[in-house]
Scaffold this motif. Structure first.
Motif, PDB file in Angstrom:
ATOM      1  N   TRP A   1       0.824  -1.206   0.000  1.00 23.92           N
ATOM      2  CA  TRP A   1       0.000   0.000   0.000  1.00 23.92           C
ATOM      3  C   TRP A   1       0.858   1.257   0.000  1.00 23.92           C
ATOM      4  CZ3 TRP A   1      -3.513  -1.640   4.654  1.00 23.92           C
ATOM      5  CH2 TRP A   1      -4.380  -2.650   4.240  1.00 23.92           C
ATOM      6  N   CYS A   2       0.431   2.246  -0.746  1.00 22.64           N
ATOM      7  CA  CYS A   2       1.081   3.551  -0.719  1.00 22.64           C
ATOM      8  C   CYS A   2       0.602   4.301   0.524  1.00 22.64           C
ATOM      9  CB  CYS A   2       0.753   4.344  -1.989  1.00 22.64           C
ATOM     10  SG  CYS A   2      -1.002   4.753  -2.160  1.00 22.64           S
TER      11      CYS A   2
ATOM     12  N   HIS B   1      -1.042   7.031   0.817  1.00 22.28           N
ATOM     13  CA  HIS B   1      -2.428   7.477   0.672  1.00 22.28           C
ATOM     14  C   HIS B   1      -3.395   6.351   1.051  1.00 22.28           C
ATOM     15  CE1 HIS B   1      -5.623  10.045  -0.944  1.00 22.28           C
ATOM     16  NE2 HIS B   1      -6.165   8.914  -1.354  1.00 22.28           N
ATOM     17  N   GLU B   2      -3.126   5.150   0.599  1.00 24.25           N
ATOM     18  CA  GLU B   2      -3.990   4.006   0.900  1.00 24.25           C
ATOM     19  C   GLU B   2      -3.982   3.693   2.396  1.00 24.25           C
ATOM     20  OE1 GLU B   2      -6.753   1.030   0.165  1.00 24.25           O
ATOM     21  OE2 GLU B   2      -6.056   2.608  -1.173  1.00 24.25           O
TER      22      GLU B   2
ATOM     23  N   LYS C   1      -6.021   6.399   4.095  1.00 24.68           N
ATOM     24  CA  LYS C   1      -7.441   6.260   3.765  1.00 24.68           C
ATOM     25  C   LYS C   1      -8.071   5.139   4.583  1.00 24.68           C
ATOM     26  CE  LYS C   1      -8.653   4.530  -0.201  1.00 24.68           C
ATOM     27  NZ  LYS C   1      -8.849   4.316  -1.635  1.00 24.68           N
ATOM     28  N   ARG C   2      -7.391   4.024   4.702  1.00 24.44           N
ATOM     29  CA  ARG C   2      -7.916   2.901   5.469  1.00 24.44           C
ATOM     30  C   ARG C   2      -7.932   3.213   6.966  1.00 24.44           C
ATOM     31  NH1 ARG C   2      -7.856  -2.418   2.910  1.00 24.44           N
ATOM     32  NH2 ARG C   2      -7.487  -2.113   0.688  1.00 24.44           N
TER      33      ARG C   2
END
Length: 52
Positions: free
Chosen positions: A11-12, A14-15, A18-19
């Motif tokens: 995951w980057c 941002h991911e 977001k999570r």
């Protein structure tokens, strides 16, 4: 609960953020980052720290 660590490692930032904010509101700099707002250098540094 099962965590697929191989997937999560891909995951980057941002991911990850977001999570994370699906479970918690997250700090204001993270909220601003996810909303696509321009961050100053100090805010961006803080967001990067949260993502790690």
């Amino acid at each position: 609960m099962h965590i697929n660590t191989a997937e999560a490692k891909q995951w980057c930032d941002h991911e990850v953020l977001k999570r994370w904010t699906r479970l918690f509101n997250g700090p204001m700099p993270v909220q601003r980052y996810l909303a696509g707002k321009k961050l100053d250098d100090a805010e961006q540094c803080r967001v990067d720290e949260y993502a790690q």
